[in-house]
Motif scaffolding. Structure first.
Motif, PDB file in Angstrom:
ATOM      1  N   ILE A 225       0.945  -1.141  -0.043  1.00 21.74           N
ATOM      2  CA  ILE A 225      -0.020   0.267  -0.005  1.00 21.74           C
ATOM      3  C   ILE A 225       0.880   1.318   0.059  1.00 21.74           C
ATOM      4  O   ILE A 225       1.881   1.336   0.864  1.00 21.74           O
ATOM      5  CB  ILE A 225      -1.144   0.131   1.288  1.00 21.74           C
ATOM      6  N   LYS A 226       0.655   2.235  -0.980  1.00 18.82           N
ATOM      7  CA  LYS A 226       1.551   3.481  -1.010  1.00 18.82           C
ATOM      8  C   LYS A 226       1.367   4.330   0.060  1.00 18.82           C
ATOM      9  O   LYS A 226       1.962   4.895   0.832  1.00 18.82           O
ATOM     10  CB  LYS A 226       1.320   4.128  -2.324  1.00 18.82           C
ATOM     11  N   GLU A 227      -0.067   4.425   0.423  1.00 17.66           N
ATOM     12  CA  GLU A 227      -0.694   5.490   1.340  1.00 17.66           C
ATOM     13  C   GLU A 227      -1.704   5.002   2.177  1.00 17.66           C
ATOM     14  O   GLU A 227      -2.586   4.311   1.577  1.00 17.66           O
ATOM     15  CB  GLU A 227      -0.874   6.890   0.704  1.00 17.66           C
ATOM     16  N   LEU A 228      -1.927   5.310   3.305  1.00 15.21           N
ATOM     17  CA  LEU A 228      -2.885   4.944   4.041  1.00 15.21           C
ATOM     18  C   LEU A 228      -3.172   6.012   5.268  1.00 15.21           C
ATOM     19  O   LEU A 228      -2.248   6.770   5.519  1.00 15.21           O
ATOM     20  CB  LEU A 228      -3.149   3.386   4.514  1.00 15.21           C
ATOM     21  N   SER A 229      -4.341   5.875   5.948  1.00  8.89           N
ATOM     22  CA  SER A 229      -4.602   6.623   7.029  1.00  8.89           C
ATOM     23  C   SER A 229      -4.038   6.212   8.330  1.00  8.89           C
ATOM     24  O   SER A 229      -4.025   4.900   8.608  1.00  8.89           O
ATOM     25  CB  SER A 229      -6.073   7.294   6.924  1.00  8.89           C
ATOM     26  N   TYR A 230      -4.143   6.947   9.112  1.00 11.22           N
ATOM     27  CA  TYR A 230      -3.758   6.708  10.664  1.00 11.22           C
ATOM     28  C   TYR A 230      -4.988   5.594  11.214  1.00 11.22           C
ATOM     29  O   TYR A 230      -4.443   4.487  11.728  1.00 11.22           O
ATOM     30  CB  TYR A 230      -3.756   7.620  11.718  1.00 11.22           C
ATOM     31  N   GLN A 231      -6.219   5.933  10.854  1.00  6.87           N
ATOM     32  CA  GLN A 231      -7.018   5.170  11.180  1.00  6.87           C
ATOM     33  C   GLN A 231      -7.176   3.664  10.781  1.00  6.87           C
ATOM     34  O   GLN A 231      -7.276   2.573  11.217  1.00  6.87           O
ATOM     35  CB  GLN A 231      -8.512   5.761  11.002  1.00  6.87           C
ATOM     36  N   GLU A 232      -6.795   3.594   9.345  1.00  7.09           N
ATOM     37  CA  GLU A 232      -6.930   2.409   8.600  1.00  7.09           C
ATOM     38  C   GLU A 232      -5.825   1.681   9.024  1.00  7.09           C
ATOM     39  O   GLU A 232      -5.989   0.336   9.296  1.00  7.09           O
ATOM     40  CB  GLU A 232      -6.541   2.729   7.167  1.00  7.09           C
ATOM     41  N   LEU A 233      -4.644   2.272   9.532  1.00  6.97           N
ATOM     42  CA  LEU A 233      -3.567   1.638   9.991  1.00  6.97           C
ATOM     43  C   LEU A 233      -3.996   1.021  11.229  1.00  6.97           C
ATOM     44  O   LEU A 233      -3.371  -0.197  11.515  1.00  6.97           O
ATOM     45  CB  LEU A 233      -2.217   2.627  10.274  1.00  6.97           C
ATOM     46  N   VAL A 279     -10.377   9.995   3.681  1.00  5.10           N
ATOM     47  CA  VAL A 279     -11.019   9.936   2.421  1.00  5.10           C
ATOM     48  C   VAL A 279     -10.199   8.594   1.705  1.00  5.10           C
ATOM     49  O   VAL A 279      -9.071   8.229   2.178  1.00  5.10           O
ATOM     50  CB  VAL A 279     -10.717  10.937   1.414  1.00  5.10           C
ATOM     51  N   ARG A 280     -10.880   8.110   0.664  1.00  2.00           N
ATOM     52  CA  ARG A 280     -10.160   7.028  -0.090  1.00  2.00           C
ATOM     53  C   ARG A 280      -8.713   7.090  -0.387  1.00  2.00           C
ATOM     54  O   ARG A 280      -8.227   8.459  -0.722  1.00  2.00           O
ATOM     55  CB  ARG A 280     -10.864   6.897  -1.383  1.00  2.00           C
ATOM     56  N   ASN A 281      -7.900   6.053  -0.258  1.00  2.00           N
ATOM     57  CA  ASN A 281      -6.487   6.390  -0.569  1.00  2.00           C
ATOM     58  C   ASN A 281      -6.455   6.700  -2.126  1.00  2.00           C
ATOM     59  O   ASN A 281      -6.995   6.817  -3.093  1.00  2.00           O
ATOM     60  CB  ASN A 281      -5.697   5.166   0.006  1.00  2.00           C
ATOM     61  N   PRO A 282      -5.020   7.417  -2.591  1.00  2.00           N
ATOM     62  CA  PRO A 282      -4.944   8.020  -3.706  1.00  2.00           C
ATOM     63  C   PRO A 282      -4.735   6.974  -4.942  1.00  2.00           C
ATOM     64  O   PRO A 282      -4.935   7.240  -5.923  1.00  2.00           O
ATOM     65  CB  PRO A 282      -3.380   8.795  -3.578  1.00  2.00           C
ATOM     66  N   GLU A 283      -4.549   6.043  -4.280  1.00  3.41           N
ATOM     67  CA  GLU A 283      -4.666   4.769  -5.266  1.00  3.41           C
ATOM     68  C   GLU A 283      -5.919   4.400  -6.024  1.00  3.41           C
ATOM     69  O   GLU A 283      -6.219   3.799  -6.696  1.00  3.41           O
ATOM     70  CB  GLU A 283      -3.839   3.283  -4.777  1.00  3.41           C
ATOM     71  N   GLY A 284      -7.114   4.775  -5.047  1.00  3.42           N
ATOM     72  CA  GLY A 284      -8.527   4.834  -5.466  1.00  3.42           C
ATOM     73  C   GLY A 284      -8.889   3.561  -5.281  1.00  3.42           C
ATOM     74  O   GLY A 284     -10.148   3.218  -5.912  1.00  3.42           O
ATOM     75  N   ASN A 285      -8.456   2.652  -4.378  1.00  3.10           N
ATOM     76  CA  ASN A 285      -9.105   1.386  -4.178  1.00  3.10           C
ATOM     77  C   ASN A 285     -10.225   1.586  -3.144  1.00  3.10           C
ATOM     78  O   ASN A 285      -9.904   2.282  -2.325  1.00  3.10           O
ATOM     79  CB  ASN A 285      -7.945   0.508  -3.400  1.00  3.10           C
ATOM     80  N   VAL A 286     -11.172   0.983  -3.156  1.00  2.73           N
ATOM     81  CA  VAL A 286     -12.311   0.573  -2.251  1.00  2.73           C
ATOM     82  C   VAL A 286     -11.987   0.287  -0.860  1.00  2.73           C
ATOM     83  O   VAL A 286     -11.999   0.738   0.055  1.00  2.73           O
ATOM     84  CB  VAL A 286     -13.580  -0.018  -2.874  1.00  2.73           C
ATOM     85  N   VAL A 287     -11.190  -0.821  -1.031  1.00  2.00           N
ATOM     86  CA  VAL A 287     -10.780  -1.636   0.337  1.00  2.00           C
ATOM     87  C   VAL A 287      -9.084  -1.280   0.121  1.00  2.00           C
ATOM     88  O   VAL A 287      -8.210  -1.222  -0.788  1.00  2.00           O
ATOM     89  CB  VAL A 287     -10.855  -2.950   0.035  1.00  2.00           C
ATOM     90  N   THR A 288      -8.589  -0.655   1.450  1.00  2.00           N
ATOM     91  CA  THR A 288      -7.202  -0.401   1.463  1.00  2.00           C
ATOM     92  C   THR A 288      -6.554  -1.702   1.931  1.00  2.00           C
ATOM     93  O   THR A 288      -5.211  -1.897   1.487  1.00  2.00           O
ATOM     94  CB  THR A 288      -6.927   0.665   2.679  1.00  2.00           C
ATOM     95  N   GLY A 289      -7.047  -2.464   2.718  1.00  4.43           N
ATOM     96  CA  GLY A 289      -6.222  -3.674   3.135  1.00  4.43           C
ATOM     97  C   GLY A 289      -7.088  -4.522   4.202  1.00  4.43           C
ATOM     98  O   GLY A 289      -8.137  -4.222   4.466  1.00  4.43           O
ATOM     99  N   HIS A 381     -11.380   3.781   3.844  1.00  2.00           N
ATOM    100  CA  HIS A 381     -12.183   4.742   3.804  1.00  2.00           C
ATOM    101  C   HIS A 381     -13.222   4.842   2.383  1.00  2.00           C
ATOM    102  O   HIS A 381     -14.167   5.299   2.474  1.00  2.00           O
ATOM    103  CB  HIS A 381     -11.358   6.035   3.712  1.00  2.00           C
ATOM    104  N   GLY A 382     -12.579   4.151   1.250  1.00  2.00           N
ATOM    105  CA  GLY A 382     -13.191   3.917   0.335  1.00  2.00           C
ATOM    106  C   GLY A 382     -14.619   3.338   0.326  1.00  2.00           C
ATOM    107  O   GLY A 382     -15.551   3.607  -0.507  1.00  2.00           O
TER     108      GLY A 382
END
Ligand code: ASP
Length: 438
Positions: A225-233, A279-289, A381-382
């Motif tokens: 994952i290139k970028e994720l949010s604190y909450q997702e992490l 918000v949704r990560n810059p890669e545009g995925n609905v699911v981050t992980g 977030h997506g």
């Protein structure tokens, strides 16, 4: 130029050669001013982490042994690192003193913390910068949580040093004794240092090139994952993605400091950036992980008109509270309620006793348990803005013939959690990964 705080994990401190590579990384960027280190980790599969040896050693000391067999392994390990880095930093005398303290009853936390202490001494000598003992700058409260005064204390001490090495994992308790964080806690130390010095970036150097969309041991081709949010992490770490300690988010989140996960063994890789975002990560995925954790127990309760019985849930939770058990999830229906708890709590108290106490407290029509349950979290977030995500997820699980025991979706729509049999955990993660990442 902003300040970067770098934390190096156990595999980055495992031997003298790796420590030299770490020094190169630190010295290649003037902004890398504060360095936090873990105790030496595994050098090869089957090797034992120094912290694990230290815990063994404290168990030995507790039996009254005056000469520790295990400590001699620790001694050999550190002395070989000293030899490999080709410097005499006086480790022998430090080891003598530590061994003496351990056999004289210095206690478990003191013992466990010495891996980081010695790692810090080594790193400071290799970099030629001061060593600042974590016991002098990190303070715990009587209830074991971090004393917020740590930040101003640490800032005032580190102001005197443009560069320094701080050992991870421990600080000082109100009784003046060494106290450690939970396992993997050097990540928390790094985050605290980053906040105290108002860093522009917290770099967490480990042995993987970032945070993967799911465990690469389960899906070997899992993407980074290139970028994720604190909450997702936080959600993913809590549910078993063990790149970073899940509690290390709080200090940096409060100060808006981004974290970058980097690989000591592949410093050319960009790694993963963790930022404040909803918000949704810059890669545009609905699911981050996707992450999963095994070994939960579900207690299922049914009672007619449960919805109208004021205090039903509170009385069930009071039983758990009485035993010091925190619950993970609480999915409920009109006349049903499930409580999910981690199996580790059932080592001290029997499940049968808890069930009896719940029966006495709320008189359910039916009480049933399901043990060996794994929770799998699909996070992103997506999902909040995408219609049909849960439909896709459950279709994927049904196509893979996985029986879903429990479903929980927070109203923030940041995650969907499913409970499956422990044995289905990997297959469940694989099926969801395939659906959302192809
Ligand atoms: N050495 C400690 C452990 O193994 C802390 C850390 O590495 O973060 O848990």
């Amino acid at each position: 130029m902003g300040i970067k705080v770098c934390k190096f994990g156990g595999t980055s401190m495992a031997d003298g050669n790796i420590i030299r590579s770490v020094a190169k990384i630190v010295n290649s960027d003037e902004a890398r001013r504060y360095v936090v280190v873990s105790a030496p980790g595994k050098r090869f599969s089957g090797d034992i982490k120094v912290t694990d040896l230290l815990y063994e050693c404290s168990d030995e000391a507790a039996t009254g042994m005056k000469r520790s067999e295990v400590f001699s392994k620790i001694r050999t390990r550190f002395l070989s690192i000293e030899k490999e880095i080709g410097m005499d930093i006086g480790l022998e005398a430090m080891l003598d003193e530590i061994e003496w303290n351990i056999v004289s009853g210095a206690g478990k936390d003191y013992c466990a913390s010495r891996g980081e202490y010695l790692s810090g001494r080594i790193m400071a000598a290799v970099l030629g910068i001061p060593f600042v003992d974590a016991a002098d700058v990190i303070q715990f409260k009587a209830d074991g949580s971090l004393d917020e005064s740590t930040y101003s204390l640490m800032a005032s001490v580190l102001k005197k040093y443009p560069k320094a090495v701080i050992p991870g994992f421990y600080g000082k308790g109100v009784d003046g004794k060494i106290k450690t964080f939970s396992r993997g806690g050097s990540d928390i130390t790094g985050a605290i240092v980053a906040r105290a010095v108002k860093a522009s970036l917290y770099e967490n150097w480990t042995d993987v090139s970032g945070f993967f969309a799911c465990d690469p041991k389960i899906v070997p081709s899992a993407k980074c994952i290139k970028e994720l949010s604190y909450q997702e992490l936080r959600e993913l770490s809590y549910m078993g993605a063990n790149v970073l300690h899940s509690d290390s988010i709080f200090p940096v989140k409060a100060a808006g400091i981004p974290i970058r996960i980097r690989n000591t063994f592949r410093p050319q890789d960009e790694g993963t950036l963790i930022v404040d975002s909803d918000v949704r990560n810059p890669e545009g995925n609905v699911v981050t992980g996707i992450a999963g954790k095994k070994d939960f127990t579900v207690i299922l309760l049914e009672k007619s008109m449960m919805n109208a019985e004021v205090g039903f849930a509170a009385n069930v939770l009071k039983v758990l509270c009485h035993h010091g058990i925190s619950f993970e999830h609480l999915p409920s229906g009109i006349d049903t309620m499930s409580v999910v708890i981690e199996n580790k709590y059932l080592e001290e108290v029997s499940l049968d006793d808890i069930l009896q106490e719940i029966r006495d407290a709320v008189h359910p029509d039916y009480i049933h348990t399901r043990e060996s349950v794994a929770l799998v979290a699909t996070v992103g977030h997506g999902m909040a803005e995408s219609v049909g995500t849960s439909g896709r997820l459950f279709k994927a699980l049904s196509d893979a013939e996985i029986n879903v025991i429990m479903i929980d979706q927070g109203s923030s729509e940041l995650n969907i959690i499913v409970g499956v049999d422990n044995e289905d955990c990997a297959a469940c993660i694989r099926a969801i990964y395939r659906e959302f990442f192809g």
